[in-house]
Every structure is written in structure tokens, then in C-alpha cells.
Motif scaffolding. Sequence first.
Motif, PDB file in Angstrom:
ATOM      1  N   ALA A   1       0.786  -1.124  -0.053  1.00 22.36           N
ATOM      2  CA  ALA A   1       0.264   0.401  -0.065  1.00 22.36           C
ATOM      3  C   ALA A   1       0.677   1.126   0.008  1.00 22.36           C
ATOM      4  O   ALA A   1       0.850   2.893  -0.111  1.00 22.36           O
ATOM      5  N   VAL A   2       2.468   1.130   0.324  1.00 21.64           N
ATOM      6  CA  VAL A   2       2.841   2.648   0.396  1.00 21.64           C
ATOM      7  C   VAL A   2       4.002   2.167  -0.953  1.00 21.64           C
ATOM      8  O   VAL A   2       4.070   1.330  -2.046  1.00 21.64           O
ATOM      9  N   GLU A   3       3.861   3.722  -1.273  1.00 18.46           N
ATOM     10  CA  GLU A   3       5.271   3.760  -2.061  1.00 18.46           C
ATOM     11  C   GLU A   3       6.226   3.971  -1.978  1.00 18.46           C
ATOM     12  O   GLU A   3       6.994   4.338  -0.956  1.00 18.46           O
ATOM     13  N   THR A   4       7.115   2.981  -2.983  1.00 15.91           N
ATOM     14  CA  THR A   4       8.591   3.180  -2.314  1.00 15.91           C
ATOM     15  C   THR A   4       8.971   4.385  -3.784  1.00 15.91           C
ATOM     16  O   THR A   4       8.845   3.753  -4.510  1.00 15.91           O
ATOM     17  N   ARG A   5      10.192   5.024  -2.843  1.00 17.03           N
ATOM     18  CA  ARG A   5      10.740   6.183  -3.753  1.00 17.03           C
ATOM     19  C   ARG A   5      12.044   6.039  -3.874  1.00 17.03           C
ATOM     20  O   ARG A   5      12.727   5.576  -2.947  1.00 17.03           O
ATOM     21  N   VAL A   6      13.060   5.498  -4.751  1.00 20.25           N
ATOM     22  CA  VAL A   6      14.374   5.504  -4.968  1.00 20.25           C
ATOM     23  C   VAL A   6      14.810   6.474  -5.670  1.00 20.25           C
ATOM     24  O   VAL A   6      14.301   6.951  -6.422  1.00 20.25           O
ATOM     25  N   HIS A   7      16.272   7.544  -4.477  1.00 15.83           N
ATOM     26  CA  HIS A   7      16.508   8.344  -5.256  1.00 15.83           C
ATOM     27  C   HIS A   7      17.924   7.955  -5.438  1.00 15.83           C
ATOM     28  O   HIS A   7      18.929   7.184  -5.009  1.00 15.83           O
ATOM     29  N   ASP A   8      17.650   8.650  -6.681  1.00 13.03           N
ATOM     30  CA  ASP A   8      19.583   8.329  -7.485  1.00 13.03           C
ATOM     31  C   ASP A   8      20.283   9.118  -7.194  1.00 13.03           C
ATOM     32  O   ASP A   8      19.886  10.305  -8.161  1.00 13.03           O
ATOM     33  N   SER A   9      21.264   9.560  -6.560  1.00 13.98           N
ATOM     34  CA  SER A   9      21.514  10.713  -6.333  1.00 13.98           C
ATOM     35  C   SER A   9      23.117  10.942  -7.622  1.00 13.98           C
ATOM     36  O   SER A   9      23.936  10.241  -7.197  1.00 13.98           O
ATOM     37  N   THR A  10      22.823  11.615  -8.847  1.00 16.00           N
ATOM     38  CA  THR A  10      23.466  11.282  -9.452  1.00 16.00           C
ATOM     39  C   THR A  10      24.593  12.114  -9.722  1.00 16.00           C
ATOM     40  O   THR A  10      24.907  12.840 -10.699  1.00 16.00           O
ATOM     41  N   ALA A  11      23.292  13.425  -9.579  1.00 12.93           N
ATOM     42  CA  ALA A  11      24.654  15.136  -9.966  1.00 12.93           C
ATOM     43  C   ALA A  11      24.938  15.743  -8.709  1.00 12.93           C
ATOM     44  O   ALA A  11      25.809  14.932  -7.847  1.00 12.93           O
ATOM     45  N   ASP A  12      24.533  16.929  -8.096  1.00 12.99           N
ATOM     46  CA  ASP A  12      25.177  17.905  -7.832  1.00 12.99           C
ATOM     47  C   ASP A  12      24.493  17.458  -5.762  1.00 12.99           C
ATOM     48  O   ASP A  12      25.004  18.221  -5.482  1.00 12.99           O
ATOM     49  N   LEU A  13      23.586  16.765  -5.660  1.00  8.58           N
ATOM     50  CA  LEU A  13      22.980  16.742  -4.506  1.00  8.58           C
ATOM     51  C   LEU A  13      23.581  15.462  -3.919  1.00  8.58           C
ATOM     52  O   LEU A  13      23.705  14.298  -4.221  1.00  8.58           O
TER      53      LEU A  13
END
Lengths: 105, 96, 213
Positions: free
Chosen positions: C163-175
Motif C-alpha cells: 500500500a506504500v509507495e517505495t521511492r528510490v532516489h538516485d543521487s546522480t548529480a550535485d545533491l
Amino acid sequence: MRRHHDMGGLDAGPVEQTEHDYSPWEKRVDAIMRLLSDEKCQLMSVDELRRGIENLGPGAYDEYNYYERWISSITNNLIEKGVITVDELGTKMEEAKARWQETQA
Amino acid sequence: MSARFAVGDNVRVREAYPPGHIRTPHFIRGKAGVVSAVIGTFANPEELAYGRPGTPKQTLYWVTFPQTGLWPDYAGPEHDTAVVDVFEHWLVGEQQ
Amino acid sequence: MSDHHHHDDDWPYPHPKQPDTEDAPFTDHMAMAEAVTELLIDKNIFTADDMRKMVEYIDSKSPAEGARMVARAWTDPDFKGRMLKDVNAAAKELDIDAGTIPIRCVENTPEAHNVIVCTLCSCYPRMLLGLPPDWYKSRAYRSRVIREPRKVLAEFGTDISDAVETRVHDSTADLRYMVLPMRPKGSEGMNEDALAGLVTRDSMIGVSVIKDL
């Protein structure tokens, strides 16, 4: 082309939840990079570090550990920029090894 | 320089595979997503990597991709997402 | 944290052997690091003192600083708002130096669970959380968490409801990214210090959640 470091989505085994205490030499490599890239020095960017790591090629990339890749890239960048020469690097490395040998005697 | 895309815009990542130092990961090339944030402008890493200043600066976005659009065999629910930082020159507008 | 790596019975430490430090005490790369340091000092690029201070600075960084920020965010909604906008600026309010690379905080909610990866290298908010764990830099984590986040999270003992969204953040840049984990149930009466003690590094990467008390 897909380069070897660009691995998002590839098949791989389970994540081995390993960690270790960073050794002094690893922290010093990290410190070299931070000093070279800080606002005062600005001699080398993080993207130059990354490029140098990617350009080690797939063999070295997989064989070297993390900070071995870093120091290899930093060293190559410094040579390219003319900050250090291959010859003085070689001499200093031999001296460092000789000093270590003495401590083992 | 002003941002070409706004939050909510449908975009597609260019399907290009040049060699060199590139921060657009392979798995999003050619994929469709939605701009979820306009982060700001940053020097272009494709230039910075080779000792150049990286100007003009490029706008950087968060692009949210549905996982099912990235991986045909995605095993999780449809609302799962991946959020990737993408530079403007890698994005094209997409009609929805 | 992982105690299942005792492959070697004579190995007394809770971490795996590091081939660069224990097996081969002085490698070419270690000699290279020493040589480069000496040359840069000789050439006045930086001083030995700069080097010493930087290593001390690196040593001073640990997940405890991020944990303090999380605890404050749990108890002060206005601070949380500022932290979600700009971690580096919010850190200064707590006398924490989070460096100059912008760090973004993504908030876990009952609807969405965030997890951080850098598929292209191993970017990590090291100026705030210290040096990353080895697994974060591993091929397995970098390859898989973006494609099968639920399976990888399960390997860390973290089950996320469908029921919960998984949100994967790929830190590819300057953050760089950190996760603001959800405050556990049962922590209502705790003060900020005690709350900070509940916050783990892995919960700020997003591979684990903080269990209800």
C-alpha cells in the motif's frame, strides 16, 4: 555504449551488509580530495575524480577497493594538470616503501 | 538561465549513448517521467570532468519515473517510483 | 552491525578483513597516497596541518549529527519545514557543519518510503553522516536497489507494505540525500536527546525503518 560503472538495474547477488572501520590511509585519501576540491584550492573537481575512476577501466574498477580507485584517479589528474610529475611520484613512492620496510626490520 | 520545464511537465530522457563522463544513468535513457522538482543550476559535469568550467550552467531537475516504466518485469506495485537528478540538456518535452 | 561475516575463526574483530590494511600492510596504493600527500605539501598546495585538520574533521562526522537533526525535526515542525528545504542551513541552527555540497532531505510518510542510492558512483552525505558503509558502495546495492527496492529492503529486514509507495532516489548529480524517517509510535514522551538515540544511520539511508517502541 554502457560503461561498467553505470550499473543501475543490472543483475547482482545479495547485498552483503559489510562495513569496516576506515583506516588512516583511507581517510587521508579522502582528505586529499577534499583539500584539492575545496573553495580555497579548487585544483580538482568531483567530476574529474569520477571521470578518472571511470577511466581506470572495468578490470581495475572491480579489482581496486574504493580508496585505491580514488588515489589512482587523483594521481592521474594531478599528473595531467602538471601539478606532479611521474618521476617525482615514483621517487617518493620508493622512499615511502623503504621507510615502511625499515619499520618492519 | 531560465528553466525550460516546470513541475508536472511530462518529459522523456534522450536516448543517446555517447562515451565520456555522463551523469544520466543508462537505465533512464529513452524513458518517460514527470518533472517533480526544479533544483537549480549547476555547472555541466560533462565539461567539469575534463577540467573545463562547465558553463553555461545547466538546470537540474528531479524527474520521477514509474518503476513499471523502467523495468518491464518490475515486481512491485504500480505506484513505486524512482527519482533521478537529470540535467536539462538530457530532457525533451513529451506530449501527454 | 553484521555479525555473519566471521568466515575466519581466528579473526577477532566484528568487521570483515580488509585486504588493504591487514593482509598486505603496505600496498602500492598506500605508497601512492603517501607520496602524493608529501608532494602536495612540498609544493605548498596544502600544509601538513591542513591535512591533519581535515582528517580530524572527517573523524568528527558521524550519523549522530544527522540523528540530532531528525530528532529536532520530529519535535519542531517549523524546523522540519526548514530542514526539508535546505539541510545545510538547518544544520547550522544546531551548530552542525554539513559542508557546502547541498543535501536534500526526503521525508518518509505513511504513504511513501524513500531510499537513497548512487548507481553511478557512491555519492553519500558524508559531510553530515560521515563515511558510508561498505555495502552502500557495493555493486550489489548500486545495481539492485533501483530495480528491486522491496527485495533489497527485505534483505535488510525491512518490509514495506504494497500500500506504500517505495521511492528510490538516485543521487546522480550535485545533491546528496538523507531520509527523514518516521517517528516511531511509543516515543511520544521522549525528549530530543532520547529521540536522537533511536535514529540509526540505516534509517537515514532508507534501508531500515525505526521500529515502534
